[in-house]
Enzyme design. Sequence first.
Site, PDB file in Angstrom:
ATOM      1  CG  HIS A   1      61.943 -57.495   5.340  1.00 18.51           C
ATOM      2  ND1 HIS A   1      62.286 -57.928   6.596  1.00 18.51           N
ATOM      3  CD2 HIS A   1      61.386 -56.262   5.524  1.00 18.51           C
ATOM      4  CE1 HIS A   1      61.949 -57.007   7.501  1.00 18.51           C
ATOM      5  NE2 HIS A   1      61.391 -55.988   6.856  1.00 18.51           N
TER       6      HIS A   1
ATOM      7  CD  GLU B   1      73.906 -53.351  10.693  1.00 15.23           C
ATOM      8  OE1 GLU B   1      73.740 -53.812  11.827  1.00 15.23           O
ATOM      9  OE2 GLU B   1      74.423 -54.020   9.748  1.00 15.23           O
TER      10      GLU B   1
END
Length: 370
Positions: free
Chosen positions: A151, A245
């Site tokens: 990440h 998303e």
Amino acid sequence: MKALLLSLRLILLFSILISSPAFSQKQSHSYSLKTVITGINVPWGMVQLPDGNFLVTERAGNLYYVDIKSNKNHKVEGLPDIQSRGQGGLLDIELHPDYATNGWIYFSYSSSQGSGSGSNTAIMRAKLKGMTLVDKQQIYKATPNSRKTQHFGSRIEFDKDGFIYFSIGDRGKRDVNPQNITLDGGKIYRLHDDGRVPKDNPFINHQQAKTAIYSYGHRNPQGMEMNPVTGDIWVHEHGPKGGDEINIIKKGKNYGWPVISYGVNYSGSKFTELTKKDGMEQPIWYWVPSIAPSGMTFVTSDKYPDWQGNLIVGSLKFSQLVLCRIKEGKVFNQAILFKGIGRVRNVKQMPDGYIYVATENNKIVQIVPN
């Protein structure tokens, strides 16, 4: 009689839904793929220079100048120290909007500089002299370092006013970083092109805040692109198991991770019961199951008339592209393009008007109208 009419209405509604474009799994097209760059292991970021040739980052920590006609890769020297572990390494690359005049190149990478062991995301700008980077300036470095290897975020984009935006993922610390504006990670940042913090950034007067933050509550954004019509910055980000998303980034807004999500843990267990909460933004589109999105591009080129005005997103998980159709500034359905092309790391419309796709099977392909 009423029961019969209700049954007929339900059957009609169901038939409409399953034939709706929102459920389309294939997109008929008249395009093919042409391999134009090979020999780069996990090409992560790519830009096209004014001479038509490419700069391509290799996650392992190399930058290549690629002669597109001869398919010859020339290694660029002068990179900073890069920690290539897990999802980290040399990641995105972007040209200054006025590159033809000032020559600035921006790139993101995992750096061990600063406090803590391990690494964290850094943003640097430099100029290319021959095959060497010169005038290097680090304009941002997330702290502290972490030994976690996931990440890093790392997409870079400029807006119409010349501000630079970039993403840093939550670094695997979802319950610590994303909702705390005094910490790096899980954020979208905005700076002047030289690294100065804009005076109108949302948290400029907030005590102890990381003042470069523009929005927060993100997980791991690996797609970022300016909408050429509205000028808005669009971002997509990885959810866990489901809940990827697409968001339109707004100043100072909280995008909810991990308080709200349409995803669950990889084990299938829940980490939140909420998909909505006051004060937190809703995505304009989300995927369940996850497609593992990486890279995105708005299609404006007349080389692709049936895709113009829409958005293409790469899928790592399903080794394909996803055409997201846009109406009134929002995604309203999707279609699948080019199944089985390999884990897509990036997709980008270049100045020559063609769309290029970087895949983890060590090649970059060009989408060519037949």
